[in-house]
Design a protein around this motif. Structure first.
Motif, PDB file in Angstrom:
ATOM      1  N   VAL A 152      13.284 -11.671  -5.671  1.00  0.00           N
ATOM      2  CA  VAL A 152      13.965 -10.624  -4.896  1.00  0.00           C
ATOM      3  C   VAL A 152      15.427 -11.020  -4.713  1.00  0.00           C
ATOM      4  O   VAL A 152      15.741 -12.186  -4.448  1.00  0.00           O
ATOM      5  CB  VAL A 152      13.293 -10.415  -3.526  1.00  0.00           C
ATOM      6  CG1 VAL A 152      13.970  -9.274  -2.773  1.00  0.00           C
ATOM      7  CG2 VAL A 152      11.810 -10.112  -3.699  1.00  0.00           C
ATOM      8  N   GLY A 153      16.306 -10.049  -4.855  1.00  0.00           N
ATOM      9  CA  GLY A 153      17.740 -10.309  -4.796  1.00  0.00           C
ATOM     10  C   GLY A 153      18.312 -10.414  -3.404  1.00  0.00           C
ATOM     11  O   GLY A 153      19.168  -9.612  -3.030  1.00  0.00           O
ATOM     12  N   HIS A 154      17.867 -11.400  -2.645  1.00  0.00           N
ATOM     13  CA  HIS A 154      18.488 -11.706  -1.356  1.00  0.00           C
ATOM     14  C   HIS A 154      19.627 -12.680  -1.612  1.00  0.00           C
ATOM     15  O   HIS A 154      19.536 -13.872  -1.318  1.00  0.00           O
ATOM     16  CB  HIS A 154      17.466 -12.317  -0.400  1.00  0.00           C
ATOM     17  CG  HIS A 154      16.485 -11.347   0.166  1.00  0.00           C
ATOM     18  ND1 HIS A 154      16.833 -10.408   1.123  1.00  0.00           N
ATOM     19  CD2 HIS A 154      15.171 -11.149  -0.094  1.00  0.00           C
ATOM     20  CE1 HIS A 154      15.770  -9.684   1.442  1.00  0.00           C
ATOM     21  NE2 HIS A 154      14.746 -10.099   0.707  1.00  0.00           N
ATOM     22  N   SER A 155      20.704 -12.175  -2.170  1.00  0.00           N
ATOM     23  CA  SER A 155      21.793 -13.046  -2.618  1.00  0.00           C
ATOM     24  C   SER A 155      22.454 -13.814  -1.479  1.00  0.00           C
ATOM     25  O   SER A 155      23.074 -14.858  -1.717  1.00  0.00           O
ATOM     26  CB  SER A 155      22.856 -12.229  -3.367  1.00  0.00           C
ATOM     27  OG  SER A 155      23.371 -11.207  -2.538  1.00  0.00           O
ATOM     28  N   GLU A 156      22.324 -13.324  -0.242  1.00  0.00           N
ATOM     29  CA  GLU A 156      22.941 -14.034   0.878  1.00  0.00           C
ATOM     30  C   GLU A 156      22.321 -15.420   1.054  1.00  0.00           C
ATOM     31  O   GLU A 156      22.951 -16.325   1.574  1.00  0.00           O
ATOM     32  CB  GLU A 156      22.784 -13.225   2.165  1.00  0.00           C
ATOM     33  CG  GLU A 156      23.734 -13.632   3.282  1.00  0.00           C
ATOM     34  CD  GLU A 156      25.179 -13.220   3.022  1.00  0.00           C
ATOM     35  OE1 GLU A 156      25.824 -13.824   2.132  1.00  0.00           O
ATOM     36  OE2 GLU A 156      25.655 -12.304   3.716  1.00  0.00           O
ATOM     37  N   ARG A 157      21.057 -15.584   0.595  1.00  0.00           N
ATOM     38  CA  ARG A 157      20.422 -16.908   0.647  1.00  0.00           C
ATOM     39  C   ARG A 157      21.209 -17.894  -0.225  1.00  0.00           C
ATOM     40  O   ARG A 157      21.109 -19.107  -0.032  1.00  0.00           O
ATOM     41  CB  ARG A 157      18.974 -16.797   0.165  1.00  0.00           C
ATOM     42  CG  ARG A 157      18.169 -18.090   0.298  1.00  0.00           C
ATOM     43  CD  ARG A 157      17.447 -18.196   1.608  1.00  0.00           C
ATOM     44  NE  ARG A 157      16.246 -17.392   1.630  1.00  0.00           N
ATOM     45  CZ  ARG A 157      15.040 -17.816   1.268  1.00  0.00           C
ATOM     46  NH1 ARG A 157      14.881 -19.051   0.836  1.00  0.00           N
ATOM     47  NH2 ARG A 157      13.990 -17.029   1.364  1.00  0.00           N
ATOM     48  N   CYS A 158      21.946 -17.358  -1.208  1.00  0.00           N
ATOM     49  CA  CYS A 158      22.729 -18.210  -2.106  1.00  0.00           C
ATOM     50  C   CYS A 158      24.180 -18.322  -1.669  1.00  0.00           C
ATOM     51  O   CYS A 158      24.997 -18.938  -2.356  1.00  0.00           O
ATOM     52  CB  CYS A 158      22.672 -17.666  -3.534  1.00  0.00           C
ATOM     53  SG  CYS A 158      21.034 -17.729  -4.260  1.00  0.00           S
ATOM     54  N   ASN A 159      24.519 -17.702  -0.535  1.00  0.00           N
ATOM     55  CA  ASN A 159      25.863 -17.845   0.007  1.00  0.00           C
ATOM     56  C   ASN A 159      26.125 -19.330   0.236  1.00  0.00           C
ATOM     57  O   ASN A 159      25.278 -20.039   0.769  1.00  0.00           O
ATOM     58  CB  ASN A 159      25.968 -17.081   1.337  1.00  0.00           C
ATOM     59  CG  ASN A 159      27.383 -17.021   1.873  1.00  0.00           C
ATOM     60  OD1 ASN A 159      28.023 -18.044   2.101  1.00  0.00           O
ATOM     61  ND2 ASN A 159      27.875 -15.823   2.111  1.00  0.00           N
ATOM     62  N   ILE A 204      16.578 -16.242   8.351  1.00  0.00           N
ATOM     63  CA  ILE A 204      15.971 -16.757   9.582  1.00  0.00           C
ATOM     64  C   ILE A 204      14.536 -17.194   9.347  1.00  0.00           C
ATOM     65  O   ILE A 204      14.093 -18.230   9.860  1.00  0.00           O
ATOM     66  CB  ILE A 204      16.058 -15.685  10.699  1.00  0.00           C
ATOM     67  CG1 ILE A 204      17.507 -15.591  11.189  1.00  0.00           C
ATOM     68  CG2 ILE A 204      15.115 -16.013  11.856  1.00  0.00           C
ATOM     69  CD1 ILE A 204      17.777 -14.422  12.102  1.00  0.00           C
ATOM     70  N   LEU A 205      13.783 -16.452   8.553  1.00  0.00           N
ATOM     71  CA  LEU A 205      12.410 -16.849   8.231  1.00  0.00           C
ATOM     72  C   LEU A 205      12.390 -18.194   7.509  1.00  0.00           C
ATOM     73  O   LEU A 205      11.522 -19.041   7.752  1.00  0.00           O
ATOM     74  CB  LEU A 205      11.726 -15.784   7.377  1.00  0.00           C
ATOM     75  CG  LEU A 205      11.361 -14.465   8.065  1.00  0.00           C
ATOM     76  CD1 LEU A 205      10.725 -13.509   7.066  1.00  0.00           C
ATOM     77  CD2 LEU A 205      10.413 -14.686   9.236  1.00  0.00           C
ATOM     78  N   SER A 206      13.350 -18.393   6.601  1.00  0.00           N
ATOM     79  CA  SER A 206      13.394 -19.655   5.855  1.00  0.00           C
ATOM     80  C   SER A 206      13.803 -20.810   6.766  1.00  0.00           C
ATOM     81  O   SER A 206      13.331 -21.940   6.589  1.00  0.00           O
ATOM     82  CB  SER A 206      14.356 -19.546   4.675  1.00  0.00           C
ATOM     83  OG  SER A 206      15.706 -19.440   5.100  1.00  0.00           O
ATOM     84  N   GLU A 330      20.852 -17.725 -11.911  1.00  0.00           N
ATOM     85  CA  GLU A 330      20.556 -18.992 -12.587  1.00  0.00           C
ATOM     86  C   GLU A 330      19.170 -19.492 -12.188  1.00  0.00           C
ATOM     87  O   GLU A 330      18.382 -19.941 -13.043  1.00  0.00           O
ATOM     88  CB  GLU A 330      21.611 -20.041 -12.224  1.00  0.00           C
ATOM     89  CG  GLU A 330      22.940 -19.850 -12.937  1.00  0.00           C
ATOM     90  CD  GLU A 330      23.983 -20.860 -12.498  1.00  0.00           C
ATOM     91  OE1 GLU A 330      24.952 -21.065 -13.243  1.00  0.00           O
ATOM     92  OE2 GLU A 330      23.825 -21.439 -11.400  1.00  0.00           O
ATOM     93  N   ALA A 331      18.865 -19.423 -10.892  1.00  0.00           N
ATOM     94  CA  ALA A 331      17.557 -19.874 -10.408  1.00  0.00           C
ATOM     95  C   ALA A 331      16.447 -18.993 -10.959  1.00  0.00           C
ATOM     96  O   ALA A 331      15.368 -19.477 -11.323  1.00  0.00           O
ATOM     97  CB  ALA A 331      17.527 -19.863  -8.882  1.00  0.00           C
ATOM     98  N   VAL A 345      14.621 -16.802  -4.110  1.00  0.00           N
ATOM     99  CA  VAL A 345      13.777 -16.031  -3.180  1.00  0.00           C
ATOM    100  C   VAL A 345      12.663 -15.381  -3.990  1.00  0.00           C
ATOM    101  O   VAL A 345      12.911 -14.487  -4.802  1.00  0.00           O
ATOM    102  CB  VAL A 345      14.584 -14.949  -2.430  1.00  0.00           C
ATOM    103  CG1 VAL A 345      13.674 -14.187  -1.469  1.00  0.00           C
ATOM    104  CG2 VAL A 345      15.745 -15.578  -1.667  1.00  0.00           C
ATOM    105  N   SER A 346      11.460 -15.838  -3.785  1.00  0.00           N
ATOM    106  CA  SER A 346      10.308 -15.317  -4.534  1.00  0.00           C
ATOM    107  C   SER A 346       9.878 -13.961  -3.985  1.00  0.00           C
ATOM    108  O   SER A 346      10.277 -13.564  -2.881  1.00  0.00           O
ATOM    109  CB  SER A 346       9.134 -16.294  -4.443  1.00  0.00           C
ATOM    110  OG  SER A 346       8.668 -16.370  -3.104  1.00  0.00           O
ATOM    111  N   ALA A 347       9.045 -13.265  -4.742  1.00  0.00           N
ATOM    112  CA  ALA A 347       8.522 -11.982  -4.279  1.00  0.00           C
ATOM    113  C   ALA A 347       7.710 -12.166  -3.003  1.00  0.00           C
ATOM    114  O   ALA A 347       7.726 -11.301  -2.117  1.00  0.00           O
ATOM    115  CB  ALA A 347       7.656 -11.348  -5.373  1.00  0.00           C
TER     116      ALA A 347
END
Length: 370
Positions: A152-159, A204-206, A330-331, A345-347
């Motif tokens: 899933v494209g939660h790109s903010e996790r890669c900020n 926040i969940l992570s 890349e990931a 971020v996995s499904a």
């Protein structure tokens, strides 16, 4: 129900032949490049699709072979920029790509993800994963059963700010996140929770690394009464961590900040400026801090005469300048090439974020201002 334009792109028979520099089957003419790179495609030629195409076109492990959009002129324009094929539907891609990014309106995510997963094509689905939890759960189960990578494209996790915070390995007790901006005039098919708050929910969940125990929220729709434009939520986790989240797409300026309180440190982070500050007890002053505690207990301690800045350590968070979308892709491609790797971020994580978002929306409806 009227079929959306984005959903129809998975089934329309019409397609455009390859553009200059490409073969008709949607692959680059160099056999060597095909052998060393994963064949990729972007579904949707809007703003996010263009961003994903740019990254795919620059990654050494990616061979961008096509862009798909029912608006063939948009697809064609983007495809020419990155010297790949343009298609009006997805059927022409099956059997010719190994990984795709789905960057269409949310309503189309489920059908498109299902189409590609069933044809053994790895999918990166822009957030949110699907329209609702039921659809999201089906995507997760389908990918798991067929052994297909789904991200899933939660790109903010890669900020870089989040990545730097992740390296600190802190155990937060309280988190406060604010994400506000002017009205974007996009993603109008979903409210602010699934549009932008979902980023902070995922992060926040992570960080909390615990199950959600309770959710309280309030929200209101201004532009469309049926879709919230402003929402504030409080999440209580089973491990005792508490998080407050505020999201708005009706602000006068853009602000994306988070504060994290933990036993190890206090963090203040800004996603927009990519800056952060850590404040923690200075290890060189532990003896002094213990002495102050003893004096305080004996009633001989004067708070006004203490220079508190000497008792704590201020530090700028070390943040790199890597592009979040590039790290995300890349990931994803690494997970496709190597089954022992995982996407950022996995499904499953995308589903967890949606489940929490659904609880927030249910609470907001319960606390309606009507």
């Amino acid at each position: 129900m009227r079929e959306t334009t984005a959903v129809r792109q998975a089934h329309r028979p019409e397609r455009l032949k390859g553009v200059e520099g490409m073969t008709d089957d949607g692959r680059r003419t160099s056999d060597e490049r095909r052998a060393t790179r994963l064949r990729t495609a972007v579904i949707g030629a809007g703003k996010m699709g263009a961003m994903h195409a740019k990254v795919y076109g620059s990654l050494p492990q990616s061979d961008l072979v096509a862009v798909v959009d029912t608006d063939i002129d948009k697809a064609r324009k983007l495809a020419r920029k990155y010297r790949c094929s343009a298609f009006a539907d997805c059927s022409g891609l099956l059997g010719k790509v190994e990984a795709v990014t789905i960057a269409t309106p949310t309503a189309a995510h489920y059908e498109l993800a299902k189409l590609f997963i069933e044809n053994n094509v790895a999918v990166m689905i822009e957030k949110p994963l699907a329209t609702d939890v039921s659809q999201a759960r089906q995507v997760v189960e389908l990918a798991k059963n067929l052994g297909v990578v789904a991200a899933v494209g939660h790109s903010e996790r890669c900020n870089p700010v989040v990545q730097a915070m992740k390296r600190l390995e802190i155990s937060p007790r309280f988190i406060e996140a604010t994400r506000v901006s002017p009205y974007p005039f996009r993603s109008t098919d979903i409210g602010v929770v699934l549009d932008v708050m979902i980023h902070d929910i995922d992060i926040i969940l992570s960080l909390a690394a615990s199950k959600v125990e309770k959710v309280d929220a309030v929200g209101i729709g201004i532009i469309d009464p049926d879709r919230e434009d402003i929402c504030s939520a409080r999440i209580v986790f089973e491990n005792g961590c508490v998080a407050n989240i505020t999201a708005s797409r009706l602000a006068l300026k853009t602000e994306r900040k988070v504060r994290v309180f933990s036993k190890q440190a206090y963090l203040s982070l800004d996603y927009v400026t990519r800056t952060g500050t850590i404040i923690k007890a200075d290890t060189d002053n532990i003896d002094l801090i213990n002495k102050i505690r003893q004096l305080k207990q004996g009633g001989k301690f004067n708070l006004l005469k203490t220079d508190w800045t000497k008792l704590v350590h201020y530090e700028k968070l070390a943040i790199d300048d890597k592009e979040p979308l590039r790290l995300e892709q890349e990931a994803f491609l690494q997970a496709v090439a190597d089954k022992t790797s995982r996407p950022e971020v996995s499904a499953e994580e995308g589903l967890a974020a949606m489940e929490c978002a659904e609880e927030i929306l249910a609470s907001a409806r319960k606390h309606s201002w009507d």
